[in-house]
Design a protein around this motif. Structure first.
Motif, PDB file in Angstrom:
ATOM      1  N   TRP A 194       0.832  -1.194   0.000  1.00  0.00           N
ATOM      2  CA  TRP A 194       0.000   0.000   0.000  1.00  0.00           C
ATOM      3  C   TRP A 194       0.870   1.248   0.000  1.00  0.00           C
ATOM      4  O   TRP A 194       2.046   1.206   0.329  1.00  0.00           O
ATOM      5  CB  TRP A 194      -0.967   0.010   1.181  1.00  0.00           C
ATOM      6  CG  TRP A 194      -0.331  -0.116   2.527  1.00  0.00           C
ATOM      7  CD1 TRP A 194      -0.010  -1.271   3.185  1.00  0.00           C
ATOM      8  CD2 TRP A 194       0.082   0.946   3.384  1.00  0.00           C
ATOM      9  NE1 TRP A 194       0.570  -0.983   4.395  1.00  0.00           N
ATOM     10  CE2 TRP A 194       0.631   0.376   4.542  1.00  0.00           C
ATOM     11  CE3 TRP A 194       0.020   2.327   3.285  1.00  0.00           C
ATOM     12  CZ2 TRP A 194       1.131   1.130   5.597  1.00  0.00           C
ATOM     13  CZ3 TRP A 194       0.520   3.092   4.340  1.00  0.00           C
ATOM     14  CH2 TRP A 194       1.052   2.476   5.472  1.00  0.00           C
ATOM     15  N   ASP A 240       5.053   4.748   1.861  1.00  0.00           N
ATOM     16  CA  ASP A 240       4.954   3.707   0.843  1.00  0.00           C
ATOM     17  C   ASP A 240       5.542   2.451   1.463  1.00  0.00           C
ATOM     18  O   ASP A 240       6.742   2.378   1.687  1.00  0.00           O
ATOM     19  CB  ASP A 240       5.725   4.111  -0.409  1.00  0.00           C
ATOM     20  CG  ASP A 240       5.416   3.231  -1.604  1.00  0.00           C
ATOM     21  OD1 ASP A 240       4.414   2.501  -1.549  1.00  0.00           O
ATOM     22  OD2 ASP A 240       6.166   3.298  -2.579  1.00  0.00           O
ATOM     23  N   THR A 276      -4.106  10.383  -1.181  1.00  0.00           N
ATOM     24  CA  THR A 276      -4.560   9.241  -1.953  1.00  0.00           C
ATOM     25  C   THR A 276      -4.039   7.995  -1.262  1.00  0.00           C
ATOM     26  O   THR A 276      -2.844   7.918  -0.929  1.00  0.00           O
ATOM     27  CB  THR A 276      -4.022   9.296  -3.395  1.00  0.00           C
ATOM     28  OG1 THR A 276      -4.492  10.494  -4.006  1.00  0.00           O
ATOM     29  CG2 THR A 276      -4.504   8.102  -4.204  1.00  0.00           C
ATOM     30  N   GLN A 318      -3.568   3.949  -1.724  1.00  0.00           N
ATOM     31  CA  GLN A 318      -3.517   2.929  -2.763  1.00  0.00           C
ATOM     32  C   GLN A 318      -3.260   1.577  -2.106  1.00  0.00           C
ATOM     33  O   GLN A 318      -2.275   1.400  -1.401  1.00  0.00           O
ATOM     34  CB  GLN A 318      -2.397   3.258  -3.740  1.00  0.00           C
ATOM     35  CG  GLN A 318      -2.250   2.283  -4.862  1.00  0.00           C
ATOM     36  CD  GLN A 318      -1.170   2.709  -5.850  1.00  0.00           C
ATOM     37  OE1 GLN A 318      -0.605   3.791  -5.759  1.00  0.00           O
ATOM     38  NE2 GLN A 318      -0.880   1.845  -6.780  1.00  0.00           N
ATOM     39  N   MET A 343      -2.785  -2.452  -2.969  1.00  0.00           N
ATOM     40  CA  MET A 343      -2.453  -3.325  -4.094  1.00  0.00           C
ATOM     41  C   MET A 343      -2.349  -4.787  -3.638  1.00  0.00           C
ATOM     42  O   MET A 343      -2.011  -5.062  -2.495  1.00  0.00           O
ATOM     43  CB  MET A 343      -1.120  -2.901  -4.713  1.00  0.00           C
ATOM     44  CG  MET A 343      -1.063  -1.449  -5.145  1.00  0.00           C
ATOM     45  SD  MET A 343      -2.286  -0.994  -6.366  1.00  0.00           S
ATOM     46  CE  MET A 343      -1.719  -1.935  -7.758  1.00  0.00           C
ATOM     47  N   GLY A 387      -6.048  -3.929  -7.261  1.00  0.00           N
ATOM     48  CA  GLY A 387      -5.854  -2.786  -6.393  1.00  0.00           C
ATOM     49  C   GLY A 387      -7.011  -1.816  -6.370  1.00  0.00           C
ATOM     50  O   GLY A 387      -7.906  -1.863  -7.209  1.00  0.00           O
ATOM     51  N   ILE A 401      -7.715   2.507  -5.481  1.00  0.00           N
ATOM     52  CA  ILE A 401      -7.163   3.836  -5.227  1.00  0.00           C
ATOM     53  C   ILE A 401      -8.306   4.713  -4.747  1.00  0.00           C
ATOM     54  O   ILE A 401      -9.342   4.796  -5.396  1.00  0.00           O
ATOM     55  CB  ILE A 401      -6.515   4.429  -6.491  1.00  0.00           C
ATOM     56  CG1 ILE A 401      -5.377   3.540  -6.956  1.00  0.00           C
ATOM     57  CG2 ILE A 401      -6.031   5.849  -6.224  1.00  0.00           C
ATOM     58  CD1 ILE A 401      -4.780   3.949  -8.284  1.00  0.00           C
TER      59      ILE A 401
END
Length: 123
Positions: free
Chosen positions: A36, A48, A71, A73, A75, A110, A112
């Motif tokens: 993520w 990250d 944002t 994310q 995955m 994923g 977002i």
């Protein structure tokens, strides 16, 4: 003297974060597939991470940050989300706004999501 103390404290006030989030995972049997990222509105990477251990049952992250637009994310390298053999979940939250992001089961490769983080004093 009061002015001098105030001037010395200004850098601390400017660099301190005014909010936070918790990121909680309950993994399926394949935690190593999950990664993520948490990004600011200017597209610079704030956090990250990922790359959890095989068979790891859960994970918890606490992140202090500035309020604003981000944002998130999420995955999955295999493409089945948190779904095999039992559904897992990912929850992003804080005390002031409650649930900011939630995903469970098969979300594919994923997701977002745009998030607006309000000021929230860390616990």
């Amino acid at each position: 003297m009061k002015k001098l103390i105030f001037l010395l404290l200004i850098p601390l006030l400017v660099i301190s974060q005014d909010s936070w989030v918790e990121i909680e995972f309950q993994f399926d049997d394949y935690a190593e597939e999950v990664s993520w990222g948490f990004y600011s509105s200017t597209d610079t990477i704030s956090v990250d991470t990922g790359f959890y251990s095989e068979g790891q049952p859960n994970a918890y992250e606490f992140i202090e940050l500035d309020s604003g637009d981000y944002t998130f994310q999420l995955m999955d390298s295999w493409g089945d989300g948190l779904s095999w053999p039992n559904d897992g979940y990912c929850l992003v939250s804080n005390e002031c706004q409650d649930t900011l992001f939630y995903a469970s089961g098969n979300y594919g490769m994923g997701l977002i999501e745009s998030l607006t983080i309000a000021p929230c004093a860390p616990p």
